[in-house]
Design an enzyme around this catalytic site. Sequence first.
Site, short mmCIF file in Angstrom:
data_model
loop_
_atom_site.label_atom_id
_atom_site.label_comp_id
_atom_site.label_asym_id
_atom_site.label_seq_id
_atom_site.Cartn_x
_atom_site.Cartn_y
_atom_site.Cartn_z
CB ALA A 69 -0.92 0.00 1.21
CB THR A 70 4.27 1.92 1.33
OG1 THR A 70 3.93 1.63 2.69
CG2 THR A 70 5.28 3.06 1.29
CG ASN A 153 -1.85 3.88 11.00
OD1 ASN A 153 -2.31 4.95 10.58
ND2 ASN A 153 -0.60 3.75 11.36
CD GLN A 181 -4.66 -0.41 9.89
OE1 GLN A 181 -5.35 -1.28 10.44
NE2 GLN A 181 -3.35 -0.53 9.82
CB SER A 198 -2.07 -3.30 2.49
OG SER A 198 -0.89 -4.05 2.65
CG HIS A 200 0.62 -6.82 5.43
ND1 HIS A 200 0.91 -6.46 6.72
CD2 HIS A 200 0.93 -5.75 4.65
CE1 HIS A 200 1.38 -5.21 6.72
NE2 HIS A 200 1.40 -4.76 5.49
CB THR A 236 7.40 -10.30 -13.50
OG1 THR A 236 8.24 -10.05 -14.62
CG2 THR A 236 6.72 -11.65 -13.64
CB CYS A 319 5.63 3.05 10.77
SG CYS A 319 4.49 2.20 9.71
N1 PLP Z 1 -1.56 3.08 5.45
C1 PLP Z 1 -1.96 2.63 6.64
C2 PLP Z 1 -3.11 3.29 7.31
C3 PLP Z 1 -1.30 1.56 7.25
O1 PLP Z 1 -1.71 1.12 8.44
C4 PLP Z 1 -0.22 0.96 6.58
C5 PLP Z 1 0.56 -0.13 7.21
O2 PLP Z 1 0.83 -0.10 8.40
C6 PLP Z 1 0.14 1.45 5.32
C7 PLP Z 1 -0.55 2.51 4.78
C8 PLP Z 1 1.26 0.83 4.53
O3 PLP Z 1 0.86 -0.45 4.07
P1 PLP Z 1 1.95 -1.50 3.51
O4 PLP Z 1 2.47 -2.23 4.70
O5 PLP Z 1 1.18 -2.39 2.58
O6 PLP Z 1 2.98 -0.72 2.81
#
Ligand code: PLP
Length: 376
Positions: A69-70, A153, A181, A198, A200, A236, A319
């Site tokens: 997602a980042t 988050n 989230q 995302s 995971h 890929t 993070c």
């Molecule tokens: N945005 C939010 C609100 C998140 O909680 C997170 C992950 O902690 C991310 C973005 C980033 O997701 P990813 O781990 O897939 O890069």
Amino acid sequence: MIYLDYQATTPVAPEVARAMQPWIEEKFANPHSPSRWGHEAEAAIEVARKQVDKAIGLRGGSVAFTGSATEALNWALKGTVEKAATSRKSGRNRIITVATEHAAVLDTCEWLAGQGVDLTILPVQKDGRLDLDLLARELDKRVLLVAVMQVNNEIGVTQPISEIAKMAHDAGALMLCDAVQAFGRMELCSGPDLVAVSAHKIHGSKGIGALWMKKGAEPAPFIHGGGQERGLRSGTLSPELCVGFGAAAKLADERLTRDYDHVEKLWKAAVAALGPGWVINGSTAHRYYGNLNIRREGVDGARLLADFRDIAFSLGSACASGSGRPSHVLRALGLDYRQARSSIRLGFGRYTTQKELTDACRRIAANAHAQEKLDA
Ligand code: PLP
């Protein structure tokens, strides 16, 4: 081990692991090659894409897979700015976002500001919600993009995404929603043009995310190369990661109400088990209930964390934890350094049992009480 860190990541669902297995062990073809095996992998990826799209539940757009997602958020922000700079929207060079966004949004916005983008970071109210009157005053015809997350988050607070999207659209701007989230845990709000998710966080595997793009709002290509993902994001694709993401999304979609109700029950049980003396950080009405961020006067969150090696929970965001930096989200709520340090986050979901959660809460409460006595 009691796992209470569902905002950081979630356990992989058995159904997801089973769906991924053949693509790891046997079916190794490149999904972009013209062989029969390649086509089979490509077809499996397209099924997964539909599953993710269906679980996102928004109309008139398409899903592109990303590495996280980042990456999706970086792409949405940087690609939208780049596209505007070369199109008729070039008069617009302003991004509005919020102080409690994830670093993937805030740091990318700061980087863009260094490249000449006009950046406005709006504060939140004491309960973590954005003041829409404030947003209304900021929206003008220079605004290109408004970026706001659905569920925070760190504190679980929700923002009124559909209203924000409407306000952005009325001002001629686009709206990006970080739905990481919220996705698979509650219904996603309609309205945004770009949505990042995302795998995971929904019992899929790490290493894959997606960007949902409304038709016409696709950002400029982000990664250049072989032209995969309609030329927008080269590289890929991994059949096992895509298939796993699809399976996780399908499962989350099918179980959405059941999982949500389970989480709401868990929240009530956790609050009761913690007992008095705790303050919940952020709105209790506007939230996702699988995130319980609490503080208690005189408690050292880091000490609690160190005392409970068999309970996984968090101090702030995954993070920020360990970085020594006080949480920017808790500071945005107006908490002082001591209050932020006395905060912990308990995150629970589909596979959390009420017994393990309430056991953990009682032990944490007893330890906090002992800390208070010791320090008194
Ligand atoms: N945005 C939010 C609100 C998140 O909680 C997170 C992950 O902690 C991310 C973005 C980033 O997701 P990813 O781990 O897939 O890069």
